[in-house]
Design a protein around this motif. Sequence first.
Motif, PDB file in Angstrom:
ATOM      1  N   LEU A   1      -3.243 -15.612   8.867  1.00  0.00           N
ATOM      2  CA  LEU A   1      -2.898 -15.099   7.543  1.00  0.00           C
ATOM      3  C   LEU A   1      -3.574 -13.767   7.253  1.00  0.00           C
ATOM      4  O   LEU A   1      -2.958 -12.873   6.660  1.00  0.00           O
ATOM      5  N   VAL A   2      -4.844 -13.615   7.651  1.00  0.00           N
ATOM      6  CA  VAL A   2      -5.534 -12.350   7.411  1.00  0.00           C
ATOM      7  C   VAL A   2      -4.807 -11.209   8.113  1.00  0.00           C
ATOM      8  O   VAL A   2      -4.539 -10.151   7.516  1.00  0.00           O
ATOM      9  N   ILE A   3      -4.484 -11.412   9.390  1.00  0.00           N
ATOM     10  CA  ILE A   3      -3.796 -10.366  10.158  1.00  0.00           C
ATOM     11  C   ILE A   3      -2.420 -10.102   9.560  1.00  0.00           C
ATOM     12  O   ILE A   3      -1.992  -8.945   9.422  1.00  0.00           O
ATOM     13  N   ARG A   4      -1.737 -11.171   9.192  1.00  0.00           N
ATOM     14  CA  ARG A   4      -0.388 -11.026   8.608  1.00  0.00           C
ATOM     15  C   ARG A   4      -0.435 -10.246   7.306  1.00  0.00           C
ATOM     16  O   ARG A   4       0.348  -9.312   7.105  1.00  0.00           O
ATOM     17  N   PHE A   5      -1.336 -10.626   6.401  1.00  0.00           N
ATOM     18  CA  PHE A   5      -1.429  -9.934   5.114  1.00  0.00           C
ATOM     19  C   PHE A   5      -1.855  -8.482   5.302  1.00  0.00           C
ATOM     20  O   PHE A   5      -1.373  -7.584   4.593  1.00  0.00           O
ATOM     21  N   GLY A   6      -2.784  -8.255   6.242  1.00  0.00           N
ATOM     22  CA  GLY A   6      -3.236  -6.888   6.484  1.00  0.00           C
ATOM     23  C   GLY A   6      -2.121  -5.992   6.989  1.00  0.00           C
ATOM     24  O   GLY A   6      -1.932  -4.876   6.496  1.00  0.00           O
ATOM     25  N   ILE A   7      -1.361  -6.481   7.965  1.00  0.00           N
ATOM     26  CA  ILE A   7      -0.239  -5.704   8.496  1.00  0.00           C
ATOM     27  C   ILE A   7       0.802  -5.467   7.409  1.00  0.00           C
ATOM     28  O   ILE A   7       1.331  -4.358   7.257  1.00  0.00           O
ATOM     29  N   GLY A   8       1.091  -6.518   6.623  1.00  0.00           N
ATOM     30  CA  GLY A   8       2.078  -6.392   5.553  1.00  0.00           C
ATOM     31  C   GLY A   8       1.670  -5.381   4.501  1.00  0.00           C
ATOM     32  O   GLY A   8       2.488  -4.571   4.054  1.00  0.00           O
ATOM     33  N   ALA A   9       0.392  -5.410   4.102  1.00  0.00           N
ATOM     34  CA  ALA A   9      -0.092  -4.482   3.073  1.00  0.00           C
ATOM     35  C   ALA A   9      -0.045  -3.040   3.564  1.00  0.00           C
ATOM     36  O   ALA A   9       0.354  -2.133   2.817  1.00  0.00           O
ATOM     37  N   ILE A  10      -0.446  -2.816   4.817  1.00  0.00           N
ATOM     38  CA  ILE A  10      -0.395  -1.457   5.372  1.00  0.00           C
ATOM     39  C   ILE A  10       1.033  -0.953   5.452  1.00  0.00           C
ATOM     40  O   ILE A  10       1.332   0.205   5.107  1.00  0.00           O
ATOM     41  N   PHE A  11       1.946  -1.813   5.906  1.00  0.00           N
ATOM     42  CA  PHE A  11       3.360  -1.420   6.005  1.00  0.00           C
ATOM     43  C   PHE A  11       3.928  -1.068   4.630  1.00  0.00           C
ATOM     44  O   PHE A  11       4.592  -0.024   4.460  1.00  0.00           O
ATOM     45  N   LEU A  12       3.672  -1.927   3.628  1.00  0.00           N
ATOM     46  CA  LEU A  12       4.201  -1.676   2.290  1.00  0.00           C
ATOM     47  C   LEU A  12       3.593  -0.421   1.677  1.00  0.00           C
ATOM     48  O   LEU A  12       4.287   0.331   0.974  1.00  0.00           O
ATOM     49  N   LEU A  13       2.312  -0.179   1.938  1.00  0.00           N
ATOM     50  CA  LEU A  13       1.665   1.032   1.435  1.00  0.00           C
ATOM     51  C   LEU A  13       2.329   2.277   2.031  1.00  0.00           C
ATOM     52  O   LEU A  13       2.575   3.259   1.313  1.00  0.00           O
ATOM     53  N   CYS A  14       2.631   2.232   3.319  1.00  0.00           N
ATOM     54  CA  CYS A  14       3.303   3.372   3.963  1.00  0.00           C
ATOM     55  C   CYS A  14       4.679   3.610   3.351  1.00  0.00           C
ATOM     56  O   CYS A  14       5.066   4.765   3.103  1.00  0.00           O
ATOM     57  N   VAL A  15       5.407   2.525   3.089  1.00  0.00           N
ATOM     58  CA  VAL A  15       6.729   2.660   2.476  1.00  0.00           C
ATOM     59  C   VAL A  15       6.613   3.257   1.080  1.00  0.00           C
ATOM     60  O   VAL A  15       7.387   4.138   0.691  1.00  0.00           O
ATOM     61  N   LEU A  16       5.625   2.798   0.313  1.00  0.00           N
ATOM     62  CA  LEU A  16       5.417   3.311  -1.041  1.00  0.00           C
ATOM     63  C   LEU A  16       5.098   4.805  -1.019  1.00  0.00           C
ATOM     64  O   LEU A  16       5.595   5.567  -1.852  1.00  0.00           O
TER      65      LEU A  16
END
Length: 304
Positions: free
Chosen positions: A38-53
């Motif tokens: 979950l930590v790795i998943r949330f971290g990857i997801g947050a970085i990806f969404l930040l880049c999109v934003l």
Amino acid sequence: MPSKIAASFYATLSITFWGISFVSTKAVLDKLDPYTVLVIRFGIGAIFLLCVLLVMRYPMKLSLKYIPSLIVLGILGVFVHQIIQATALLTIDASHAGWMISFSPVFTVFLSMIFLHEKVTLSRAVGIGAAIAGVILITTSRSGQGVAFAIDIGYLLMLLSTFNWAIYGILLKRLSIPLPSLVITFYMSALSFFLTLPILVKNQGWKSLPTLSATEWGHLIFLGVFVSGIAYWYWGKAHEVLEASQASAFMYLEPLATLLAAVLLLNEKIFFQSVVGGVIIIVGVVFVNGQVWNLIGLLRKRRT
């Protein structure tokens, strides 16, 4: 019409990604504990969404009055929900988890009757009974050997997960946050990452990361980018056009996506009683939502 077609496409992709997520999570649990996943998943997801934003230049300013609502939604709908599911997958098949998650609308109806004072119709009563029967059939079946009363803790956790998701859905309606779905999804993913990070540090979960194969890293990246990121984002985009009842109909595709992925990627066996139980759950949920009678009414109108 073009916008509805696009929204339907977004909803279908979201449900497909969520359905496959059970398989990807199951695929890495042999080497990683649920919290590290979950930590790795949330971290990857947050970085990806930040880049999109940043690329799309979305405004990320957040009013202080919405922070408590985001914390509640993030903890309940992302952090707790995903921990329960990942733990459940330690003991049950991914395909069974996919069938169980389709029971969530039944809990939503129960909560709606209690907190939103919705009425119990004959259709809902029949549907709830059928869905419960389907859950019992799945949870008491063992390896294709028929029905036996031996409920695994994983099934109980999946039921708790569906109940938790129903509560999250009710709160999502009550705690209305006037922000784009992409921004809300980013803040919830970032919050979940920081909540689970201390667990990773305590358990030293990073020590297992070098043992992952390229395929297992692929599953983690899929969970972060496509499940935690794109799926929630596209689900919000679908809701901008479709009504809630129309979007919920796509949830019936989730067990099918899980089943196909489990067979193709994990070589899980398909047992007749599990499929029957899953079909009964879906039929029951259709009755709970009253969509059978809506379909009949639509057919009658077309005939006249």
